[in-house]
Enzyme design. Structure first.
Site, PDB file in Angstrom:
ATOM      1  N   HIS A 162      51.689  46.910  20.523  1.00 16.32           N
ATOM      2  CA  HIS A 162      52.981  47.568  20.344  1.00 16.32           C
ATOM      3  C   HIS A 162      53.614  47.786  21.711  1.00 16.32           C
ATOM      4  O   HIS A 162      52.972  48.318  22.621  1.00 16.32           O
ATOM      5  CB  HIS A 162      52.804  48.902  19.615  1.00 16.32           C
ATOM      6  CG  HIS A 162      52.533  48.736  18.160  1.00 16.32           C
ATOM      7  ND1 HIS A 162      51.259  48.652  17.660  1.00 16.32           N
ATOM      8  CD2 HIS A 162      53.361  48.618  17.098  1.00 16.32           C
ATOM      9  CE1 HIS A 162      51.324  48.498  16.335  1.00 16.32           C
ATOM     10  NE2 HIS A 162      52.587  48.471  15.979  1.00 16.32           N
ATOM     11  N   LYS A 591      59.962  58.200  10.841  1.00 16.54           N
ATOM     12  CA  LYS A 591      61.358  57.754  10.882  1.00 16.54           C
ATOM     13  C   LYS A 591      62.022  57.959   9.518  1.00 16.54           C
ATOM     14  O   LYS A 591      63.211  58.254   9.434  1.00 16.54           O
ATOM     15  CB  LYS A 591      61.422  56.281  11.300  1.00 16.54           C
ATOM     16  CG  LYS A 591      62.844  55.751  11.495  1.00 16.54           C
ATOM     17  CD  LYS A 591      62.842  54.455  12.269  1.00 16.54           C
ATOM     18  CE  LYS A 591      62.336  53.309  11.431  1.00 16.54           C
ATOM     19  NZ  LYS A 591      63.315  52.900  10.385  1.00 16.54           N
TER      20      LYS A 591
END
Length: 929
Positions: A162, A591
């Site tokens: 990531h 999120k």
């Protein structure tokens, strides 16, 4: 920088806090290191860039301090005037100066942490093996019970690519050189001449760092990411994983006087080269390359260790007895050197080396030290270890156990933990890709059926039937689409890897955005196509659902209940030892629903999953997909593991490690050892010791449900239901500029839109960190507490204070929020808000954010009964406070550069300046993604 610029004591700029003398002494030594590095960097800047740049850096820093401390309007105007007057080249120089100071201050801080670890080494403390074993002894758990626990345990850190590490490897290498020099200064007593030489070495290292490109000029490839990840095996894993096992083994044997080997329980995992979700550059060929690089690193390490072992084991046959097995091993060696004719251990090691070198050649690896002669390759790592065991037993049987406990012991354990593949490579793909692949395969094999049009139950019935069928689904005579061919190629590569390296080389196939039972069965069928699932119901790979959104977390227990009720699937689980892994996604759930709701829904999902798995008699292994920042599930691993609900750990845990977190945890051997120890200790404690404590009371769960509901409403109301929020976000953050950084191989968005739903969690969190709001790590909490107290006016706050004192989950949630809010700055965030051209939109949205920020801080302090943020963590408080004088200026420069970049034609120098500020701010925050 020089004594004129950098050595000021930022701690003295705040009201002093009474602390114990030891902490003050720690601070003094840390400040000494920061002053030394700052002076050297300052001299370097003056020598390389001139006195003018040197002086401007100091003016910016002092003005920034006034602005941050007092929200001083004249300071704001003065700061803007200074920055407006700079040329672009001078701006870049100043950004580099502040960025590198942040980097060097981090090195000094890391060295201080190492100093503390050494001081506490061997003492029982939370997070240490010694402390956890002492706790186990105190509650009556025997050493033999602990051995049985570890025989069935699994602790697996999984490295991912990531893109949150913004530094180049070249920069990190130079910084490691500086860290090594600081460590040498710490350990050795030096003469005056040696001190001068040491400072000269530091000056060389800092100058080289200054003259090294801070930014990558080209985008990383997936194999670049693999190589970067592998460097941490050299720094930490290959030696520290065996050492941790040795430490535990010795402690248990000391406890009960036995001499038993501990089962290997710590296994490394990786996503780098196997994670295809949203990354079109991870192909079958790339996965093959990743496996080759991993295996090469493991075998080269073993060969180097064997070479060193051969030098060490100079034991002469006429001076020490050897076992019959050792004598046979020596006789089979192709080594005919007369110099070693009377040295059976060396002959045996030469033979082992020759066989391992032949294994490397069989796997098509080059560039290895030539063996003494031809030999038969090893069939698998177990055969290699069996030969090492012969050496071990012979030494033990002939009064040489002290030799057996040296390099040989470490090598034997390394082979047991790393095999020939180094780390288990996970395959990961989005469920939508599997669905499209299966649609194409089924529609071609069964004309008239439309898989995509089927409902869930029809799909389950069809897939279960295909699983029982003996015929393959794919046909060599059908021309499939590129995506389907790519997926089939990846699965075939996995089968080839199993044949070459054994079944542990790829143990997990993870399904992102898993929403139903059919998503799981589709992957099972693809595994069956390549022989990794057979007709007898045996699977060579764990099929792992990843539940990521709030809705999917809420549905997860029901999906797993239905899945485990299917006879055909349950047979596969039984063939894997009765263990089913489930992955939980922290990033997308945050999120989707905000920090509070994400944390709560994850906790509830675990409770429900534990119940389902107990009902089915299947062992649950949770894989936690945590990021570095709190907004993506980050925070101290020890606290996070202990905060899991009862039964959720149960001796087995996998956890992602990524980006800047890998660097901070594993680039130094001692720090790496400490972090591995924390994972092992927390897993043991959560599994054996925490279940003895009572479950949280029902009213605690009810209160958290209410808080989550209020927080969810506030968060969704801002992010997804406020008109113009997307425009505000894209204008007030560096989200657009982050995509230019070349920090990873994967695209930043799933689709080419500005929708928050389509944005990946990393750039979402990263952007809010850069503007110093860290919104994903706290937004909605203030509103939630206000609403809760309003509904419970008599005892609402007192009850939340009780929750904080008594419930590890709630305490960890608030502790992480405490850290995030301490790193935020509403004053600096207000400057980013000014980048939004629509004044009405700017005032409306930033006004809401500012009010929630103040409300969240007040709520947090009231519940924790603190006067200021991080009051209960003075070391972290000092650390963050120390960074502000060098971090804040980077934000101010970034805002000015963004204004220029967005109002004029593209200027590469301005863009480069923005990229440098992103790098420096990330370094100052330490866990920004």
């Amino acid at each position: 920088m020089s004594s004129k610029i950098m050595p000021i004591d930022p701690i003295a700029q705040k009201t002093p806090v009474a602390e114990d003398p030891a902490a003050i002494d720690e601070d003094a030594r840390l400040r000494d290191d920061i002053r030394l590095l700052g002076r050297i960097l300052g001299d370097t800047v003056r020598d390389q860039e001139g006195e003018g740049v040197f002086d401007v850096v100091e003016r910016i820093r002092q003005t920034s301090i006034r602005f941050h401390r007092d929200n001083d309007k004249p300071a704001r105007s003065e700061l803007e005037a200074i920055l407006d007057g700079l040329s672009t080249p001078d701006t870049v120089r100043i950004v580099r100066a502040f960025s590198y100071f942040s980097h060097l201050a981090n090195i000094a801080e890391d060295q201080n942490n190492i100093r503390q670890m050494r001081a506490l080494s061997g003492t029982p403390r939370p997070g240490s093996v010694v402390g956890t074993l002492a706790h186990a002894r105190a509650v009556g758990i025997s050493a033999q019970e602990l051995r049985r626990f570890f025989a069935h345990a699994l602790v697996s850190p999984v490295l991912t690519a990531h893109p949150t590490e913004v530094r180049r490897k070249s920069t990190m290498d130079r910084e490691m050189e500086v860290a090594g020099l600081l460590d040498r200064r710490e350990r050795l007593q030096m003469t005056a001449e040696e001190v001068a030489q040491h400072e000269e070495q530091l000056r060389r290292a800092v100058l080289t760092l200054w003259q090294t490109n801070m930014l990558r000029r080209t985008k990383l490839t997936v194999l670049d990411e693999v190589k970067n990840g592998l460097s941490f095996y050299d720094h930490s894993f290959l030696r520290e994983v065996p050492r941790l096992h040795g430490l535990l083994e010795d402690r248990l044997n000391d406890d009960d006087g036995r001499d038993e080997e501990l089962a290997s329980f710590l296994r490394m995992g990786s996503w780098i080269g196997g994670d295809r979700d949203g990354n079109p550059f991870v192909t079958a060929e790339v996965m093959r390359g990743a496996l080759r690089l991993q295996s090469t690193r493991a075998l080269r390490f073993y060969l180097d260790e064997l070479h060193a072992l051969g030098s060490e084991l100079s034991i002469a046959a006429h001076l020490a007895d050897v076992s019959d097995d050792l004598r046979l091993l020596a006789e089979r060696s192709p080594d005919t050197s007369p110099h070693r004719s009377g040295e059976p251990y060396r002959l045996a090691v030469s033979g082992i080396y020759a066989r391992l070198a032949a294994t490397a050649h069989k796997l098509k690896f080059d560039d290895i030290r030539a063996p003494v002669g031809a030999a038969e390759p090893y069939a698998d790592p177990q055969e290699f270890k069996a030969d090492l065991d012969v050496l071990h037993r012979s030494l033990i049987a002939n009064q040489a156990s002290v030799i057996a406990r040296g390099r040989l012991r470490q090598l034997r354990r390394a082979v047991d933990c790393f095999g020939f593949h180094l780390a288990s490579l996970d395959m990961r793909q989005n469920s939508a890709v599997h669905e499209r692949t299966m649609t194409e395969l089924i529609d071609a094999a069964m004309p008239g059926k439309s898989y995509m049009a089927m409902n869930e139950e029809a799909r389950i019935a069809l897939l279960a039937g295909e699983l029982r069928s003996t015929r393959p689904l794919a046909s060599p005579f059908v021309k499939y689409g590129e995506e389907t061919l790519g997926e089939l190629a990846v699965f075939r590569t996995a089968a080839e890897a199993h044949a070459a390296f054994g079944h542990t080389v790829i143990s997990q196939c993870i399904i992102s955005m898993c929403k139903g039972v059919s998503d799981m069965l589709e992957v099972v069928l693809l595994l069956k196509e390549v022989g990794l699932v057979d007709h007898a119901g045996r699977s060579a790979i764990n099929v792992v659902p990843l539940f990521e959104t709030i809705e999917d977390l809420q549905a997860s227990a029901g999906i797993m209940d239905r899945l485990l009720s299917l006879h055909d699937y349950r047979r596969l689980v039984d063939s894997r030892g009765g263990v089913q892994e489930v992955m939980l996604g922290y990033s997308d759930s945050n999120k989707d629903g905000g920090f509070v709701t994400s944390g709560w829904e994850l906790y509830k999902a675990e409770i429900e999953l534990v119940k389902v798995f107990e009902h089915h008699g299947v062992r649950l292994r949770l894989f936690h997909g945590r990021g570095g920042s709190v907004g993506r599930g980050g925070g101290p691993s020890y606290d996070a593991i202990l905060a899991q609900p009862g039964g959720a750990v149960n001796g087995q845990i996998r956890i992602t490690e990524q980006g800047e977190i890998i660097t901070s945890k594993y680039s130094n051997a001692e720090v790496g050892r400490n972090n591995l120890e924390i994972l092992a200790a927390a897993t043991l404690e959560a599994s054996l010791l925490m279940p003895r404590q009572s479950a949280p009371r029902a009213e605690y769960l009810d209160a958290m449900e209410q808080l989550s509901s209020f927080a969810f409403k506030a968060y969704r109301g801002l992010v997804y239901e406020t008109e113009g929020f997307e425009d505000y976000f894209w204008a007030s953050t560096v989200i657009t500029e982050i995509a230019t950084l070349n920090i990873g191989s994967r695209p930043a968005s799933r689709k080419k839109t500005h929708k928050i739903e389509d944005l990946r969690a990393i750039p979402w969190v990263f952007s809010w960190a850069q503007c110093r709001l860290m919104l994903p790590g706290w937004y909605g909490f203030g509103s939630a507490v206000e609403a809760f107290v309003k509904e419970h006016p008599d005892k609402g706050m007192a009850f939340l204070q009780e929750l904080y004192r008594e419930w590890p989950f709630f305490r960890t949630l608030l502790s992480n929020m405490d850290m995030v809010l301490a790193k935020s700055s509403i004053a600096i965030a207000s400057r980013y808000a000014e980048l939004v051209p629509d004044e009405q939109l700017r005032q409306a949205i930033f006004g809401r954010i500012r009010a929630e920020w103040h409300g969240s801080i007040q709520a947090l302090l009231d519940i924790m009964q603190q006067d200021r943020l991080l009051q209960s963590n003075p070391r972290l408080e000092r650390s963050i406070r120390n960074r502000f004088p060098y971090l804040d200026p980077l934000n101010h420069v970034q805002v000015e550069l963004l204004k220029e970049h967005r109002s004029h034609a593209i200027d590469e120098k301005v863009l480069r300046g923005i990229q440098l500020t992103i790098n420096g701010i990330s370094a100052g925050l330490r866990n920004s993604g």
